[in-house]
Write a protein that holds these residues in place. Structure first.
Motif, PDB file in Angstrom:
ATOM      1  N   ASP A 136      46.783  54.464 -39.542  1.00 22.92           N
ATOM      2  CA  ASP A 136      47.063  55.590 -38.651  1.00 22.92           C
ATOM      3  C   ASP A 136      45.861  55.859 -37.746  1.00 22.92           C
ATOM      4  OD1 ASP A 136      49.564  55.957 -39.709  1.00 22.92           O
ATOM      5  OD2 ASP A 136      48.898  57.425 -41.205  1.00 22.92           O
ATOM      6  N   ALA A 137      46.154  56.167 -36.504  1.00 23.09           N
ATOM      7  CA  ALA A 137      45.082  56.512 -35.562  1.00 23.09           C
ATOM      8  C   ALA A 137      44.541  57.895 -35.896  1.00 23.09           C
ATOM      9  CB  ALA A 137      45.619  56.487 -34.135  1.00 23.09           C
ATOM     10  N   ARG A 142      41.888  60.179 -31.369  1.00 22.39           N
ATOM     11  CA  ARG A 142      42.409  59.117 -30.514  1.00 22.39           C
ATOM     12  C   ARG A 142      43.805  59.478 -29.992  1.00 22.39           C
ATOM     13  NH1 ARG A 142      38.520  57.210 -29.137  1.00 22.39           N
ATOM     14  NH2 ARG A 142      39.777  57.369 -27.261  1.00 22.39           N
ATOM     15  N   LEU A 143      44.593  60.159 -30.806  1.00 21.50           N
ATOM     16  CA  LEU A 143      45.914  60.586 -30.351  1.00 21.50           C
ATOM     17  C   LEU A 143      45.792  61.568 -29.196  1.00 21.50           C
ATOM     18  CD1 LEU A 143      47.725  61.110 -33.781  1.00 21.50           C
ATOM     19  CD2 LEU A 143      48.051  59.230 -32.170  1.00 21.50           C
ATOM     20  N   LEU A 144      44.851  62.516 -29.320  1.00 19.21           N
ATOM     21  CA  LEU A 144      44.643  63.492 -28.259  1.00 19.21           C
ATOM     22  C   LEU A 144      44.129  62.808 -26.995  1.00 19.21           C
ATOM     23  CD1 LEU A 144      44.501  66.434 -27.288  1.00 19.21           C
ATOM     24  CD2 LEU A 144      42.165  66.511 -28.182  1.00 19.21           C
ATOM     25  N   SER A 145      43.157  61.912 -27.153  1.00 15.30           N
ATOM     26  CA  SER A 145      42.605  61.202 -26.006  1.00 15.30           C
ATOM     27  C   SER A 145      43.678  60.385 -25.301  1.00 15.30           C
ATOM     28  CB  SER A 145      41.457  60.288 -26.456  1.00 15.30           C
ATOM     29  OG  SER A 145      40.928  59.579 -25.369  1.00 15.30           O
ATOM     30  N   SER A 146      44.536  59.727 -26.069  1.00 13.90           N
ATOM     31  CA  SER A 146      45.614  58.940 -25.487  1.00 13.90           C
ATOM     32  C   SER A 146      46.580  59.815 -24.706  1.00 13.90           C
ATOM     33  CB  SER A 146      46.360  58.183 -26.587  1.00 13.90           C
ATOM     34  OG  SER A 146      47.463  57.477 -26.061  1.00 13.90           O
ATOM     35  N   ALA A 147      46.867  61.013 -25.253  1.00 12.06           N
ATOM     36  CA  ALA A 147      47.776  61.933 -24.562  1.00 12.06           C
ATOM     37  C   ALA A 147      47.159  62.417 -23.252  1.00 12.06           C
ATOM     38  CB  ALA A 147      48.105  63.118 -25.473  1.00 12.06           C
ATOM     39  N   PHE A 148      45.868  62.731 -23.263  1.00 16.72           N
ATOM     40  CA  PHE A 148      45.198  63.155 -22.045  1.00 16.72           C
ATOM     41  C   PHE A 148      45.217  62.048 -20.984  1.00 16.72           C
ATOM     42  CE2 PHE A 148      42.954  66.784 -24.182  1.00 16.72           C
ATOM     43  CZ  PHE A 148      43.296  67.744 -23.232  1.00 16.72           C
ATOM     44  N   LEU A 149      45.081  60.801 -21.415  1.00 14.62           N
ATOM     45  CA  LEU A 149      45.079  59.688 -20.471  1.00 14.62           C
ATOM     46  C   LEU A 149      46.387  59.606 -19.697  1.00 14.62           C
ATOM     47  CD1 LEU A 149      43.300  56.909 -22.570  1.00 14.62           C
ATOM     48  CD2 LEU A 149      42.474  57.899 -20.434  1.00 14.62           C
ATOM     49  N   THR A 150      47.503  59.984 -20.333  1.00 14.62           N
ATOM     50  CA  THR A 150      48.789  59.937 -19.644  1.00 14.62           C
ATOM     51  C   THR A 150      48.884  60.976 -18.535  1.00 14.62           C
ATOM     52  OG1 THR A 150      49.871  61.489 -21.174  1.00 14.62           O
ATOM     53  CG2 THR A 150      49.888  59.148 -21.773  1.00 14.62           C
ATOM     54  N   LEU A 151      47.991  61.981 -18.559  1.00 16.49           N
ATOM     55  CA  LEU A 151      48.019  63.030 -17.539  1.00 16.49           C
ATOM     56  C   LEU A 151      47.110  62.709 -16.357  1.00 16.49           C
ATOM     57  CD1 LEU A 151      47.864  66.163 -19.883  1.00 16.49           C
ATOM     58  CD2 LEU A 151      49.884  64.988 -18.987  1.00 16.49           C
ATOM     59  N   ARG A 161      36.553  63.455 -36.590  1.00 14.88           N
ATOM     60  CA  ARG A 161      35.958  63.709 -35.284  1.00 14.88           C
ATOM     61  C   ARG A 161      36.992  64.356 -34.369  1.00 14.88           C
ATOM     62  NH1 ARG A 161      34.680  59.321 -30.608  1.00 14.88           N
ATOM     63  NH2 ARG A 161      33.600  60.706 -29.164  1.00 14.88           N
ATOM     64  N   MET A 162      36.602  65.475 -33.742  1.00 13.21           N
ATOM     65  CA  MET A 162      37.473  66.175 -32.817  1.00 13.21           C
ATOM     66  C   MET A 162      36.677  66.483 -31.560  1.00 13.21           C
ATOM     67  SD  MET A 162      40.398  66.539 -34.393  1.00 13.21           S
ATOM     68  CE  MET A 162      41.235  67.854 -33.518  1.00 13.21           C
ATOM     69  N   VAL A 163      37.376  66.651 -30.468  1.00  9.27           N
ATOM     70  CA  VAL A 163      36.749  67.040 -29.215  1.00  9.27           C
ATOM     71  C   VAL A 163      37.114  68.488 -28.921  1.00  9.27           C
ATOM     72  CG1 VAL A 163      36.625  66.640 -26.743  1.00  9.27           C
ATOM     73  CG2 VAL A 163      36.748  64.708 -28.299  1.00  9.27           C
ATOM     74  N   ALA A 164      36.108  69.358 -28.919  1.00 11.22           N
ATOM     75  CA  ALA A 164      36.330  70.757 -28.610  1.00 11.22           C
ATOM     76  C   ALA A 164      36.198  70.959 -27.109  1.00 11.22           C
ATOM     77  CB  ALA A 164      35.320  71.635 -29.355  1.00 11.22           C
ATOM     78  N   ILE A 165      37.158  71.660 -26.530  1.00 14.78           N
ATOM     79  CA  ILE A 165      37.139  71.946 -25.103  1.00 14.78           C
ATOM     80  C   ILE A 165      36.571  73.345 -24.897  1.00 14.78           C
ATOM     81  CG2 ILE A 165      38.523  72.214 -23.017  1.00 14.78           C
ATOM     82  CD1 ILE A 165      40.541  70.284 -24.231  1.00 14.78           C
ATOM     83  N   GLY A 166      35.467  73.416 -24.193  1.00 14.72           N
ATOM     84  CA  GLY A 166      34.874  74.707 -23.867  1.00 14.72           C
ATOM     85  C   GLY A 166      35.225  75.082 -22.444  1.00 14.72           C
ATOM     86  N   ARG A 167      35.538  76.342 -22.212  1.00 10.06           N
ATOM     87  CA  ARG A 167      35.926  76.773 -20.876  1.00 10.06           C
ATOM     88  C   ARG A 167      35.200  78.053 -20.513  1.00 10.06           C
ATOM     89  NH1 ARG A 167      41.955  77.680 -21.830  1.00 10.06           N
ATOM     90  NH2 ARG A 167      40.874  78.866 -23.401  1.00 10.06           N
ATOM     91  N   ILE A 168      34.870  78.164 -19.261  1.00  4.70           N
ATOM     92  CA  ILE A 168      34.331  79.405 -18.714  1.00  4.70           C
ATOM     93  C   ILE A 168      35.263  79.827 -17.593  1.00  4.70           C
ATOM     94  CG2 ILE A 168      32.381  80.538 -17.590  1.00  4.70           C
ATOM     95  CD1 ILE A 168      30.537  78.550 -18.853  1.00  4.70           C
ATOM     96  N   ARG A 169      35.958  80.921 -17.821  1.00  8.71           N
ATOM     97  CA  ARG A 169      36.885  81.425 -16.822  1.00  8.71           C
ATOM     98  C   ARG A 169      36.117  82.070 -15.676  1.00  8.71           C
ATOM     99  NH1 ARG A 169      41.382  78.656 -17.929  1.00  8.71           N
ATOM    100  NH2 ARG A 169      42.404  79.252 -19.874  1.00  8.71           N
TER     101      ARG A 169
END
Length: 295
Positions: free
Chosen positions: A14-15, A19-28, A109-117
């Protein structure tokens, strides 16, 4: 699990969720994305950063400073703070900055997205203070928190939803942002590096290493200068080449001039971070003044 392929025995597993999240982002990724590779002379910037660091006794981030200049450039050239959908241009009021950091969640391993509105409303001192704080990655809205929880518990479903819902620019901006900055730097890498990464926003910036380059200085003499290697990514369906050049010129001027790294910045940064400058005392406790700005 093992199965046989044409080249012999192959392992199948299993991935990981990342990697699943990264792959999904690549489709966008927007196929209309145009890239630009360039260099920014940061010799004067680094000199002023060293001066501010001595005064503040606190490290000042070069990437944070460049990020601030990028946000201010996007705010002036707002044609890229938008999305083209169904023949209509959706212009976003605020410049919402997205950046990422690697984390370990339950050993994965996860990628956290930080945002500043509304990042365009922050001064340089406020921007650096926000980026230094983990609240950029922890203070997410409820929709983002639910999506992150779903990603950890059911990564395949989360990746499927991202592929489907991510096609809606309004939803993507709420989860991600209107512009992104990614840092591609690591200890020991001191040579030019550029990358053609996926682009989800109207404009993205990818910061590579800083290297020594022999080139002409401000007075025309050949000398060793400090150069930051950067990659631009912009959606070509939002602007043409001349507009792209105009935005690039603004970014170069803002960054290389180092005008924002002045005495006013040092005093404001000291106040925000409870730092006593030489000859001063600070009695008030450290407070977080940016709760309303950071999502």
């Amino acid at each position: 699990m093992l199965f046989w392929g044409k080249s012999g025995e192959v392992e199948k597993r299993d991935a990981p969720p990342y990697r699943l999240l990264s792959s999904a982002f690549l489709t966008l990724h927007d196929p209309s994305t145009a890239y630009g590779f360039t260099q920014i002379d940061v010799t004067e910037v680094e000199r002023r950063i060293r001066k501010a660091t001595r005064r503040l006794r606190r490290g000042i981030s070069l990437t944070g400073y460049v990020t601030y200049c990028w946000v201010q450039t996007i705010n002036e050239h707002r044609c890229v703070n938008a999305a083209l959908v169904g023949g209509k241009v959706l212009s976003f009021k605020d410049v919402d900055l997205a950046t990422t950091i690697d984390r370990r969640v339950n050993g994965e391993r996860m990628v956290a997205i930080g945002r500043i509105r509304a990042a365009q409303n922050l001064s340089l001192a406020e921007m650096l203070t926000a980026l230094r704080s983990q609240r950029v990655f922890e203070n997410q809205d409820q929709r983002s928190l639910r999506f992150r929880s779903l990603l950890q518990k059911r990564p395949r479903l989360a990746a499927w939803l991202l592929r489907r819902l991510g096609k809606d620019p309004a939803w993507l901006v709420e989860i991600y942002g209107t512009t992104m900055v990614t840092v591609l730097q690591a200890p020991g890498i001191s040579r030019p590096l550029h990358v053609l990464a996926q682009n989800l926003c109207g404009a993205g910036l990818f910061l590579g290493p800083v290297t020594d380059e022999v080139k002409a200085g401000p007075d025309g003499r050949i000398e060793v200068r400090r150069v930051l290697h950067v990659t631009f990514a912009v959606k070509h369906d939002l602007l043409d080449g001349m507009e792209m050049l105009a935005g690039s010129r603004t970014f170069f001027e803002k960054t290389e001039s180092a005008e924002a790294l002045n005495e006013a910045f040092i005093e404001e940064f000291a106040g925000l971070n409870n730092i006593a400058l030489p000859g001063e005392t600070v009695e008030r406790p450290l407070e977080w003044p940016l709760e309303r700005e950071v999502a």
